[in-house]
Enzyme design. Structure first.
Site, mmCIF file in Angstrom:
data_model
loop_
_atom_site.group_PDB
_atom_site.id
_atom_site.type_symbol
_atom_site.label_atom_id
_atom_site.label_comp_id
_atom_site.label_asym_id
_atom_site.label_seq_id
_atom_site.Cartn_x
_atom_site.Cartn_y
_atom_site.Cartn_z
ATOM 1 N NE ARG A 57 -0.825 -2.319 3.208
ATOM 2 C CZ ARG A 57 -1.539 -3.383 2.880
ATOM 3 N NH1 ARG A 57 -2.832 -3.295 2.717
ATOM 4 N NH2 ARG A 57 -0.949 -4.561 2.769
ATOM 5 C CB THR A 58 3.940 2.446 1.644
ATOM 6 O OG1 THR A 58 3.428 2.030 2.908
ATOM 7 C CG2 THR A 58 4.621 3.792 1.800
ATOM 8 C CE LYS A 86 25.899 -3.456 -13.454
ATOM 9 N NZ LYS A 86 25.700 -2.324 -14.362
ATOM 10 N NE ARG A 107 8.012 0.493 3.209
ATOM 11 C CZ ARG A 107 6.825 0.003 3.551
ATOM 12 N NH1 ARG A 107 6.556 -1.275 3.373
ATOM 13 N NH2 ARG A 107 5.901 0.787 4.055
ATOM 14 C CG HIS A 140 5.646 3.862 7.746
ATOM 15 N ND1 HIS A 140 5.624 4.672 6.618
ATOM 16 C CD2 HIS A 140 5.045 2.699 7.391
ATOM 17 C CE1 HIS A 140 5.022 4.007 5.649
ATOM 18 N NE2 HIS A 140 4.668 2.809 6.074
HETATM 19 N N1 CP Z 1 1.141 0.113 6.060
HETATM 20 C C1 CP Z 1 2.141 -0.189 5.227
HETATM 21 O O1 CP Z 1 3.249 0.368 5.293
HETATM 22 O O2 CP Z 1 1.826 -1.148 4.298
HETATM 23 P P1 CP Z 1 2.801 -1.723 3.194
HETATM 24 O O3 CP Z 1 3.934 -2.435 3.906
HETATM 25 O O4 CP Z 1 1.967 -2.654 2.341
HETATM 26 O O5 CP Z 1 3.343 -0.566 2.403
#
Ligand code: CP
Length: 330
Positions: A57-58, A86, A107, A140
């Site tokens: 979702r993120t 590499k 991420r 987050h």
């Molecule tokens: N809530 C959340 O971060 O979901 P994802 O890991 O699917 O991005």
């Protein structure tokens, strides 16, 4: 606002502005003309989505938030297909992304990498903003923003998030969503937090120190049934088993930290149930149809809040607010 690496850059007025802008964007986007207006705002911009830790979702909400504003996106979701295999360093990889795009959303499984990327950007001539889309067990921040928006909307006729008693349940030790949300809750008045976790997965001392420093009341328990009737909202999280060293998640009796039919009966009729998702067994599927369940709305809110955040980073938020009356009655 430039880099979004931690929640520390937000204050109450910025949070209120972002929530208001989120609602304006989602309302404008309902009409064809409004959606076109939004898509033209940043149509010369490009973004890199660099996700080296799994995400559904993120990733999708960031990608679609960019598209709502007309930003074209590129992605690397597996370091095995980048020149890092590499031997290219993390810093050189980030600098390379910045040669091609105007925004880096990233991420990583480790904490601190988004901060490293932002520091690198601040040291080079072609500096582009970095948005942290989840950094290991640590932070987050954009999830916390959408969680705030969901709380504010859920209680829009009851004073918003101010004055609410909010339970946070599950693996609080390794859950970056609850850690970031706790930090943002410090901007809301008379909030009480109730941490509900197995003893080995309690909230870490750094967050408890932060809450004490900001005079936010919190309590800790491993008895969900005892506190459930008092809660205005419960934010449920899964066991973060990807960080297990010796399968420690499997020793938890999850039935004691789950929401199912019996728990629904003990909750306030006005309470809301949230979860950052993905979920494990901690929210039974039968709960999905209960009107207090907010987690599916919460994940959709993420796309709109992230669009508001990106619009603010690129300084088109005033244009959006000024245009709102042309497309809507908001
Ligand atoms: N809530 C959340 O971060 O979901 P994802 O890991 O699917 O991005």
């Amino acid at each position: 606002m430039f880099h979004i690496v931690t929640t520390d850059i937000f204050n109450r007025s910025l949070l209120d502005e972002l929530c208001q802008l989120t609602t304006v964007i989602r309302t404008i986007a309902k009409s064809r003309e409004g959606a076109r207006f939004l898509q033209e705002l940043l149509s010369t911009r490009r973004a890199m989505l660099y996700f080296t830790q799994p995400s559904t979702r993120t990733f999708l909400s960031m990608n679609n938030a960019c598209h709502i504003l007309g930003i074209r996106t590129s992605e690397i979701r597996d370091p095995e297909v980048s020149s890092e295999v590499k031997g290219e360093s993390f810093e050189d990889s980030i600098r390379t992304f910045s040669s091609y795009v105007d925004l880096i959303v990233m991420r990583t499984p480790q904490p601190g990498y988004a901060a490293r990327a932002a520091a690198l950007m601040d040291s080079i001539p072609r500096r582009v903003p970095v948005i942290n889309a989840g950094s290991g067990k640590d932070q987050h921040p954009t999830q916390a923003l959408l969680d705030i928006y969901t709380l504010e909307r859920s209680f829009e006729n009851a004073g918003g998030a101010d004055g609410k008693t909010i339970g946070m349940m599950g693996d609080l030790k390794r859950g970056r969503t609850v850690r970031s949300l706790c930090r943002l809750m410090c901007h809301y008045r008379d909030v009480q937090l109730v941490f509900i976790s197995p003893p080995a997965f309690e909230m870490e001392p750094d967050i408890k120190d932060y809450l004490r420093g900001h005079r936010i009341e919190y309590s800790e328990t491993n008895n969900l049934q005892h506190v459930l009737p008092e809660l205005d909202a419960i934010y449920v999280t899964r066991m973060q088993s990807e960080y297990d060293i010796e399968s420690e998640s499997s020793s938890v009796d999850l039935a004691r930290f789950s929401i199912a039919a019996d728990e629904l009966k003990r909750m306030k009729s006005s309470a809301v149930i949230m979860h950052p998702l993905p979920r494990g067994p901690e929210i039974h599927r039968s709960v999905d149809t209960d009107p207090r369940s907010m987690y599916w709305r919460q994940e959709r809110n993420g796309m709109w809040m992230r669009a508001a955040l990106i619009a603010t980073v690129f300084r088109v938020s005033d244009q959006i607010r000024d245009a709102a009356s042309r497309f809507t009655a908001c």
